[in-house]
Design a protein around this motif. Structure first.
Motif, PDB file in Angstrom:
ATOM      1  N   THR A   9       0.926  -1.164  -0.113  1.00  0.00           N
ATOM      2  CA  THR A   9       0.011   0.037   0.025  1.00  0.00           C
ATOM      3  C   THR A   9       0.663   1.098   0.100  1.00  0.00           C
ATOM      4  N   LEU A  10       0.381   2.237  -0.761  1.00  0.00           N
ATOM      5  CA  LEU A  10       1.164   3.657  -0.809  1.00  0.00           C
ATOM      6  C   LEU A  10       0.324   4.423  -0.148  1.00  0.00           C
TER       7      LEU A  10
ATOM      8  N   PRO B  11       0.035  10.173  -8.724  1.00  0.00           N
ATOM      9  CA  PRO B  11       0.775   9.582 -10.114  1.00  0.00           C
ATOM     10  C   PRO B  11       2.138   9.560  -9.818  1.00  0.00           C
ATOM     11  N   ALA B  12       2.694  10.645  -9.287  1.00  0.00           N
ATOM     12  CA  ALA B  12       4.219  10.679  -9.283  1.00  0.00           C
ATOM     13  C   ALA B  12       4.700   9.649  -8.345  1.00  0.00           C
ATOM     14  N   GLN B  13       4.060   9.222  -7.091  1.00  0.00           N
ATOM     15  CA  GLN B  13       4.757   8.303  -6.301  1.00  0.00           C
ATOM     16  C   GLN B  13       4.344   6.919  -6.868  1.00  0.00           C
ATOM     17  N   HIS B  14       3.184   6.861  -7.500  1.00  0.00           N
ATOM     18  CA  HIS B  14       3.056   5.393  -8.074  1.00  0.00           C
ATOM     19  C   HIS B  14       4.232   5.050  -9.055  1.00  0.00           C
TER      20      HIS B  14
ATOM     21  N   PRO C 218      10.272   5.088   1.530  1.00  0.00           N
ATOM     22  CA  PRO C 218       9.215   6.036   2.266  1.00  0.00           C
ATOM     23  C   PRO C 218       7.773   5.696   1.591  1.00  0.00           C
ATOM     24  N   GLY C 219       6.787   5.680   2.669  1.00  0.00           N
ATOM     25  CA  GLY C 219       5.339   5.732   1.991  1.00  0.00           C
ATOM     26  C   GLY C 219       4.984   4.566   1.867  1.00  0.00           C
ATOM     27  N   VAL C 220       5.778   3.202   1.792  1.00  0.00           N
ATOM     28  CA  VAL C 220       5.551   1.974   1.431  1.00  0.00           C
ATOM     29  C   VAL C 220       4.928   1.140   2.638  1.00  0.00           C
ATOM     30  N   ARG C 221       3.740   0.598   2.689  1.00  0.00           N
ATOM     31  CA  ARG C 221       3.258  -0.255   3.682  1.00  0.00           C
ATOM     32  C   ARG C 221       2.979  -1.790   3.104  1.00  0.00           C
ATOM     33  N   ARG C 222       3.579  -2.620   4.118  1.00  0.00           N
ATOM     34  CA  ARG C 222       3.223  -4.025   3.525  1.00  0.00           C
ATOM     35  C   ARG C 222       2.400  -4.722   4.776  1.00  0.00           C
ATOM     36  N   PRO C 223       0.969  -5.011   4.261  1.00  0.00           N
ATOM     37  CA  PRO C 223       0.211  -5.534   5.378  1.00  0.00           C
ATOM     38  C   PRO C 223       0.305  -7.095   5.451  1.00  0.00           C
TER      39      PRO C 223
END
Length: 255
Positions: free
Chosen positions: A2-3, A8-11, A98-103
């Motif tokens: 999850t971002l 769009p820039a972060q993707h 940064p800003g990346v979450r892995r559930p």
């Protein structure tokens, strides 16, 4: 995955790293047979909710899914995998973005594979066959070795999946059972909950037509099974955490 920032820039930043750096480095490892990744686009998320309901909270905002197939000997393959993670961190190209979450990070054992009758290749070849996306169902079992779980597994193998293999756009399926939650040997990746062995199951349908369209048809097939009295024998034994279509990512075009 999850971002937190869904711009769009972060993707693009995340996709460029994963598709052009992380995945190629992993695929060259001797112990990695194959690996791929898919996007849960807003359209996919919406159709998933329409067909199967709201996901469990940790998975409600998932944007991407990746999976890798490992070759034996697995201890050696996983040692190489972990070493690359540490090496890439030291190179300044590691997975701690940064800003990346892995559930969910986990190692799963393949249970059974299936190829649709119309598909020429075997179930073992299916992961290497091009696809337009996947349909993912992630479930949790409170008693993964109980009698009701056993009945659910039998029904999945003899009723649910064979029916879905006849669905237009479904090329085949694989089921997986959790071995253990992934803990990297050196990197402080997301602190995901520990789950008992076998308590999480994944059913992946390989799709060779539009994932959203196929998912709607899957929903109709499942509803027909229920109406005919051929639905799950013990639905209370298995909680659906996430059921959603996923789209294959086309480098550059989808960024």
């Amino acid at each position: 995955m999850t971002l937190s920032d869904k711009s769009p820039a972060q993707h693009r930043i995340y996709n460029e790293w994963h598709q052009l750096d992380h995945r190629p480095e992993n695929l060259r490892l001797p112990g990695v047979a194959w690996g791929d990744r898919w996007a849960r686009t807003p359209g996919c998320a919406q159709v998933g909710r329409e067909v199967a309901g709201e996901p469990d909270a940790p998975f409600a905002d998932v944007d991407y899914m990746a999976m890798y197939w490992f070759r034996p000997p697995y201890d050696t393959s996983l040692d190489e995998w972990n070493r690359l993670g540490e090496d890439s961190f030291q190179w300044g190209r590691g997975p701690l973005l940064p800003g990346v979450r892995r559930p969910l990070l986990g190692f799963f054992a393949p249970v059974l594979g299936y190829a649709a009758p119309r598909v020429a290749v075997s179930a073992e070849t299916l992961p290497f066959r091009p696809n337009r996306g996947m349909h993912l169902t992630l479930t949790r079992l409170d008693e993964p070795h109980g009698a009701t779980a056993h009945e659910q597994f039998r029904w999945l193998d003899t009723v649910r999946i064979p029916d879905l293999l006849d669905c237009p756009g479904v090329a085949g399926a694989w089921t997986f059972s959790l071995i253990e939650t992934q803990r990297h040997t050196s990197l402080p990746l997301d602190s995901v909950p520990d789950h008992p062995r076998g308590s999480l199951r994944i059913t992946l349908l390989y799709l060779d037509d539009d994932p959203e369209q196929v998912t709607r048809e899957i929903g109709k097939r499942i509803a027909a099974q229920d109406a005919d009295g051929r639905g799950a024998p013990a639905p209370q034994a298995e909680q659906v955490l996430l059921s959603t279509p996923l789209r294959t990512i086309i480098p550059w075009q989808d960024w």
